[in-house]
Design a protein around this motif. Structure first.
Motif, mmCIF file in Angstrom:
data_model
loop_
_atom_site.group_PDB
_atom_site.id
_atom_site.type_symbol
_atom_site.label_atom_id
_atom_site.label_comp_id
_atom_site.label_asym_id
_atom_site.label_seq_id
_atom_site.Cartn_x
_atom_site.Cartn_y
_atom_site.Cartn_z
ATOM 1 N N ASN B 65 36.305 -19.209 -28.018
ATOM 2 C CA ASN B 65 35.772 -18.165 -27.158
ATOM 3 C C ASN B 65 34.500 -18.720 -26.519
ATOM 4 N N TYR B 66 34.528 -18.958 -25.207
ATOM 5 C CA TYR B 66 33.335 -19.520 -24.565
ATOM 6 C C TYR B 66 33.287 -19.087 -23.113
ATOM 7 N N ASN B 67 32.151 -19.286 -22.506
ATOM 8 C CA ASN B 67 31.981 -18.891 -21.114
ATOM 9 C C ASN B 67 31.210 -19.968 -20.362
ATOM 10 N N PRO B 68 31.916 -20.774 -19.560
ATOM 11 C CA PRO B 68 31.251 -21.894 -18.867
ATOM 12 C C PRO B 68 30.179 -21.429 -17.886
ATOM 13 N N LYS B 69 30.268 -20.164 -17.463
ATOM 14 C CA LYS B 69 29.263 -19.663 -16.511
ATOM 15 C C LYS B 69 28.002 -19.221 -17.236
ATOM 16 N N ASP B 70 28.093 -19.096 -18.563
ATOM 17 C CA ASP B 70 26.941 -18.687 -19.363
ATOM 18 C C ASP B 70 27.019 -19.482 -20.669
ATOM 19 N N SER B 71 26.613 -20.761 -20.570
ATOM 20 C CA SER B 71 26.902 -21.667 -21.683
ATOM 21 C C SER B 71 26.180 -21.269 -22.962
ATOM 22 N N ARG B 76 29.355 -16.759 -28.214
ATOM 23 C CA ARG B 76 30.330 -17.841 -28.068
ATOM 24 C C ARG B 76 30.660 -18.466 -29.431
ATOM 25 N N ASP B 77 31.865 -19.022 -29.513
ATOM 26 C CA ASP B 77 32.173 -19.903 -30.627
ATOM 27 C C ASP B 77 31.471 -21.230 -30.367
ATOM 28 N N LYS B 154 26.615 -11.939 -38.403
ATOM 29 C CA LYS B 154 27.901 -11.237 -38.580
ATOM 30 C C LYS B 154 28.525 -10.803 -37.247
ATOM 31 N N ASN B 155 28.618 -11.753 -36.318
ATOM 32 C CA ASN B 155 29.231 -11.478 -35.014
ATOM 33 C C ASN B 155 30.643 -12.040 -34.896
#
Lengths: 337, 292
Positions: B65-71, B76-77, B154-155
């Motif tokens: 789970n990641y977001n290249p626009k918001d590194s 994020r994992d 704990k996310n």
């Protein structure tokens, strides 16, 4: 004398109490232990905040890099063990994962120096300042008493970036108080004087104050005593000013003079304002078992060596070259003490 | 030479795919690895090519789970490349995920490049979670990240980490394994790139670390051994890990990916001499002709 000893406590107590204060202020403060939590006083934090204390076992490399992972997740981890293990066993982790990453990890080295006493040379870390001082990004603090250890711990907990604090096992005179200024990177002048400057940290600050007292009583020499608790970043301005105004310098530390505070001060002076400098500290030797006081005498870490070194430094300033320096010279100056 | 090695700006989505759909992505990434190493004229070829299929599924198969626009997106994992010398594979998947322009891959190992010889956090390359390169440290950092989430925040974040198999000779790895089991880090996925090659030779000849499975089992891991080039096995292993993590099974996962160093390039395949060398121009052209 401005400073009077008001009881005694080990610096590690100030450290342990400050961690609890930090824990109360900041929920992101976490503490990692390596089995000796009762010795380094992280047990106070463990008992108060058990959910934020993590026992990593006797695995200092792992504790250091786990702290890095936690810092990269927004925590403010403090890892404490004896300096002998918290600066050396994990030195590669300190270099790359802590300092190159430039993360908010605090390493706390307890039981430093010969005043560990009976445990002997294996546990008497005397070289870590030389190593740590060479690491980019690291802040390095060596407090002089219980109160300063409290203040220094809180200060490194509130700054952002990697830091190492060095403290000791044995009780030391408490001579600073709440009102004594403490700012990371800023030396404090503990005694005014213009005849010679004594730059010390850790347990040697008290010895420097004793030496200044004796120099004044016996010789009418007014020594400036500078508490250089932060070795990195070092306060060049105060050190250079001392050299310009006093012209003679003595350094004093419970550590190898090679690369320690002595080395740091010598670098500052060589670069800015060369002046005669005498070193009081460990002279390329390991420690050994004994009571702290016995060891301080054996290895020349008392006010007497500072006193004698001040006289040598002053003579060098006044006469110029007085021959190659030998340890024997200092003994000659101190024979009547 | 530089003109022949361009990096087309092709970005891949992170979504569920059938095994056959990963092939084109892996080929693009392997071409990136060959081109960037040939331009760099130094670096490690074998490892990155061998772990490409695993990394392709991890980044483009909706495993992470990641977001290249918001590194630095908080939830994020995390991915840690403990085997930092395999940097070319990490740089390629990050570029292909959209973290930075693909043509920056041409700067690998060059003066003032964000693509340092080993990952450096100081260069602030989006997607890089930590510096790594001194073996055995990254996995322990990953343990610290996994602890931070499982025991404090704990996310439900997962932490993935790739180590080599030779890397397991570092004692620090086993300190990390001990603590992962001790803290029941079911959100930690430790991937061992088991290509049985290191600079001096076969792993068992340099210093035998086998049996790897038994060691991780004894430290309390779920151990999944797979063919590291078979997409269906890779997907299945990651799915098992994610289920373990969601179920809070109390055990970290170790995926032992049996791979071939230099996989997909005939003259590099399973040759440990390709651990730390780049292809020269002719070799790169030959390799690219095979990676289609």
């Amino acid at each position: 004398m401005k400073f009077i000893a008001n009881g005694s406590k080990p610096t590690r107590h100030g450290f342990g109490e400050a961690l609890v204060i930090l824990g109360e202020k900041n929920p992101n403060v976490v503490v990692l232990g390596a089995d000796i939590t009762g010795s380094v006083m992280t047990s106070y934090f463990r008992d108060k905040f058990p959910e934020r204390f993590f026992s990593i076992g006797i695995a200092e490399q792992n504790a250091t890099t786990i702290a890095v992972g936690m810092a990269l997740s927004g925590k403010v981890p403090f890892f404490s063990s004896y300096s002998a293990f918290a600066a050396f066993r994990n030195s590669d982790q300190l270099r790359i994962s802590v300092c190159y990453n430039n993360v908010n990890v605090k390493i706390c080295g307890g039981h430093s120096g010969i005043t560990v006493g009976p445990d002997g040379a294996t546990h008497q870390s005397l070289e870590e300042v030389s190593f740590l001082r060479a690491l980019p990004n690291l802040t390095l603090v060596v407090p002089c008493d219980y109160n300063e250890a409290r203040k220094a711990t809180i200060a490194i907990g509130e700054m952002v970036g990697p830091a190492f604090i060095r403290f000791g096992r044995s009780p030391l005179p408490i001579f600073t108080d709440e009102s004594t200024p403490f700012t990371i990177g800023k030396c404090e002048i503990f005694n005014e004087g213009k005849d010679v400057a004594i730059i010390a940290n850790g347990i040697m600050v008290w010895q420097a104050l004793l030496a200044a007292d004796e120099l004044e009583k016996r010789k009418g020499i007014k020594a400036r005593v500078i508490n250089c608790h932060t070795i990195k970043p070092i306060d060049e301005e105060t050190i250079v000013k001392a050299a310009m105004e006093c012209g003679a310098i003595v350094t004093a530390e419970e550590h190898q003079v090679t690369g320690g505070l002595s080395g740091a001060v010598a670098e500052v002076l060589a670069k800015n304002y060369p002046a005669p400098i005498e070193f009081v500290g460990m002279k390329d030797t390991f420690g050994g078992s004994g009571e702290p006081e016995e060891l301080m005498v054996k290895f020349g870490l008392t006010w007497r060596e500072i006193y004698a070194s001040a006289l040598v430094a002053i003579e060098r300033r006044d006469k110029g070259f007085i021959g190659l320096r030998k340890i024997k010279d200092v003994a000659e100056y101190s024979e009547n003490l | 030479m530089d003109n022949s090695f361009v990096f087309p700006q092709i970005i891949f989505e992170n979504k569920r795919r059938i095994p056959e759909d990963f092939r084109e992505i892996s080929l693009e990434i392997k071409r990136d690895i060959i081109k960037s190493l040939a331009l760099a004229k130094s670096g490690h070829s074998g490892g990155p090519l061998g772990i490409t299929e695993v990394m392709t599924v991890l980044y483009f198969g909706e495993i992470m789970n990641y977001n290249p626009k918001d590194s630095y997106w908080k939830h994020r994992d995390r991915f840690v490349l403990s085997a930092g010398h395999m940097a070319p594979i990490l740089y390629s998947v990050l570029a292909r995920a959209g973290y930075f322009p693909c043509d920056e891959l041409s700067t690998l190992r060059k003066f003032e490049s964000r693509l340092q010889g080993h990952p450096g956090l100081d260069m602030k390359l989006p997607g890089i979670e930590t510096s790594s390169g001194s073996l055995g440290q990254g996995i322990s950092i990953a343990v610290g990240m996994a602890m931070s989430d499982r025991l404090l925040d704990k996310n439900n974040q997962n932490v993935f980490c790739v180590t080599g198999d030779g890397e397991l000779q570092e004692g620090a790895c086993w300190e990390a394994a001990m603590s992962a089991g001790n803290f029941k880090l079911d959100n930690l996925c430790w991937i061992v790139d088991n290509n049985d090659c290191q600079i001096d030779g076969r792993v068992k000849d340099v210093m035998n670390i086998y049996p790897i499975e038994d060691k991780f089992l004894s430290f309390g891991f779920n151990v999944i051994s797979i063919d590291g080039h078979e997409y269906s096995e890779i997907i299945s292993a990651f799915d098992q890990f994610k289920k373990n993590s969601e179920d809070k099974c109390g055990k970290p996962t170790c995926i032992i990916a049996k791979t071939f160093m230099g996989n997909g390039v005939s003259f590099m395949q399973d040759k440990y001499s390709w651990h730390g060398n780049p292809p020269n121009y002719e070799q790169a052209v030959q390799a690219l002709s095979e990676l289609v």
